[in-house]
Scaffold this active site. Structure first.
Site, mmCIF file in Angstrom:
data_model
loop_
_atom_site.group_PDB
_atom_site.id
_atom_site.type_symbol
_atom_site.label_atom_id
_atom_site.label_comp_id
_atom_site.label_asym_id
_atom_site.label_seq_id
_atom_site.Cartn_x
_atom_site.Cartn_y
_atom_site.Cartn_z
ATOM 1 N N LEU A 246 9.198 4.617 -25.006
ATOM 2 C CA LEU A 246 8.322 3.460 -24.784
ATOM 3 C C LEU A 246 9.090 2.151 -24.700
ATOM 4 O O LEU A 246 8.627 1.194 -24.083
ATOM 5 C CB LEU A 246 7.250 3.391 -25.882
ATOM 6 C CG LEU A 246 6.245 4.550 -25.886
ATOM 7 C CD1 LEU A 246 5.233 4.365 -27.016
ATOM 8 C CD2 LEU A 246 5.533 4.677 -24.548
ATOM 9 N N HIS A 247 10.280 2.101 -25.303
ATOM 10 C CA HIS A 247 11.092 0.883 -25.199
ATOM 11 C C HIS A 247 11.659 0.670 -23.791
ATOM 12 O O HIS A 247 12.261 -0.368 -23.526
ATOM 13 C CB HIS A 247 12.241 0.907 -26.222
ATOM 14 C CG HIS A 247 13.002 2.189 -26.255
ATOM 15 N ND1 HIS A 247 13.202 2.902 -27.417
ATOM 16 C CD2 HIS A 247 13.611 2.910 -25.273
ATOM 17 C CE1 HIS A 247 13.906 3.985 -27.154
ATOM 18 N NE2 HIS A 247 14.167 4.008 -25.863
ATOM 19 N N HIS A 248 11.472 1.631 -22.892
ATOM 20 C CA HIS A 248 11.884 1.436 -21.510
ATOM 21 C C HIS A 248 10.919 0.560 -20.724
ATOM 22 O O HIS A 248 11.209 0.199 -19.575
ATOM 23 C CB HIS A 248 12.013 2.789 -20.790
ATOM 24 C CG HIS A 248 13.202 3.582 -21.209
ATOM 25 N ND1 HIS A 248 13.222 4.323 -22.366
ATOM 26 C CD2 HIS A 248 14.412 3.744 -20.636
ATOM 27 C CE1 HIS A 248 14.407 4.913 -22.482
ATOM 28 N NE2 HIS A 248 15.142 4.576 -21.447
ATOM 29 N N GLU A 303 12.143 -3.296 -23.591
ATOM 30 C CA GLU A 303 12.699 -3.891 -24.797
ATOM 31 C C GLU A 303 12.086 -3.193 -25.997
ATOM 32 O O GLU A 303 11.068 -2.497 -25.887
ATOM 33 C CB GLU A 303 12.433 -5.392 -24.867
ATOM 34 C CG GLU A 303 10.964 -5.785 -24.896
ATOM 35 C CD GLU A 303 10.795 -7.293 -24.922
ATOM 36 O OE1 GLU A 303 11.194 -7.903 -25.934
ATOM 37 O OE2 GLU A 303 10.278 -7.847 -23.937
#
Length: 342
Positions: A246-248, A303
């Site tokens: 999910l940080h992509h 982020e």
């Protein structure tokens, strides 16, 4: 003027400027098999060079540099492993950690970070090939070599789900962007009634299947090749795992993925998120902020998100009762949530 007790010094700046040299030494020691060679006992440069098929002068310079940065020790021209190296840097060790250099110090990451200034100006990746490119070859190295970090995190996930999972007649698991597959495979190994559906790019899934074979659960693993935003999900599943992906994306895009996954979760099922979270000021918890720099250079809008952001995303997707679990010795967090009633 700053009131902080910390300060920037010439020494700290010089250390930062030369950090890549230490990384290069570690990468080279691993790739050439130097630590495996020294595991046979102390040896001089000529002996190590002969065993590894290297130039003697080149090996002497390398070994001295490894000793200089604390990756070996030198005594009267003979080199030996330091304490701990036989555990983490010798490939036959069960706790071998050396292959992680192919993930955390990869050429793909370094090539992206060379263009950090451009990514900052642009607000996202400027690379033609990057972490969001279908079939990106980096993910093959990740699937092959990131097991050393994934294994303890997968154990935390399995522990968190254990009382609930053990009482179920069946345990159908969807592992989204599975990579190595360790999260779903660990659940399958712990729970004989579990079946796993591995979703990832077609070039990655064979590597997850190799891990499944080694773990004795290959017969309970099924492929879902393709884009997680587009591939038919099947189901419904008892557990959906969304790990280190999910940080992509931006919060909006990550939330879109969770809303897509929600209908594939059984009414009494659970969703598990794994990844970095932002919980503290940068100086107190640097790892997620440094990872966000990689996401800036390597994705369009990625982020690291806060726990509050994940809670908002989960709630909007129809999940509730989120519980957070820490991973000892690692910066990852595990969030487990229930499918909301109705």
């Amino acid at each position: 003027m700053s009131t902080s007790k910390k300060s920037v010094t010439r020494e700290s700046l010089l250390g930062m400027m030369q950090a890549y040299k230490t990384t290069s030494l570690l990468r080279t020691g691993v790739s050439m098999g130097v630590f495996d060679c020294l595991d046979e006992g102390p040896a001089d440069a000529e002996t190590v060079a002969g065993r590894l098929g290297s130039d003697v002068r080149g090996m002497r310079i390398l070994l001295n540099a490894l000793a200089a940065v604390g990756l070996a020790e030198e005594n009267d021209g003979r080199f030996a492993l330091l304490a701990g190296a036989e555990q983490f840097l010798v490939s036959k060790s069960p706790a071998y950690f050396g292959d992680m250099v192919r993930v955390m110090a990869s050429d793909w990451e370094w090539d992206a970070l060379k263009k950090l200034d451009q990514a900052v100006r642009h607000g996202g990746t400027v690379m033609e090939v990057h972490a969001e490119t279908p079939g990106y070859e980096y993910w093959e190295d990740f699937a092959s070599h990131a097991v050393a970090v994934a294994r303890p995190t997968a154990q935390v996930v399995a522990d968190a789900l254990e009382p609930w999972a053990a009482g179920r007649d069946s345990l159908d698991v969807l592992d989204v962007a599975c990579g190595h597959g360790m999260y779903g495979l660990t659940l399958a190994q712990r729970n004989p009634q579990a079946r796993m559906w591995a979703l990832d790019w077609p070039n990655v899934l064979p590597l997850a299947e190799q891990h499944a074979e080694r773990m004795g659960v290959r017969d309970r693993v099924h492929r879902l090749p393709g884009d997680m935003f587009e591939v038919p999900l099947g189901g419904p599943y008892d557990v959906v795992l969304v790990t280190n992906v999910l940080h992509h994306f931006s919060e909006e895009r990550a939330g879109e993925l969770l809303r897509r996954l929600a209908p594939a979760v059984k009414p009494d099922g659970k969703i598990v998120l794994v990844g970095f979270t932002l919980d503290a000021p940068p100086a107190e918890d640097p790892a997620p902020h440094l990872f966000s720099i990689l996401m800036l250079t390597w994705t369009f809008e990625g982020e690291v998100h806060t726990v509050q952001s994940y809670t908002r995303m989960l709630s909007a997707a129809g999940f509730t009762n989120s519980h957070r679990h820490e991973v000892p010795g690692l910066a990852f967090r595990v969030l487990v949530a229930d499918k909301a009633a109705g």
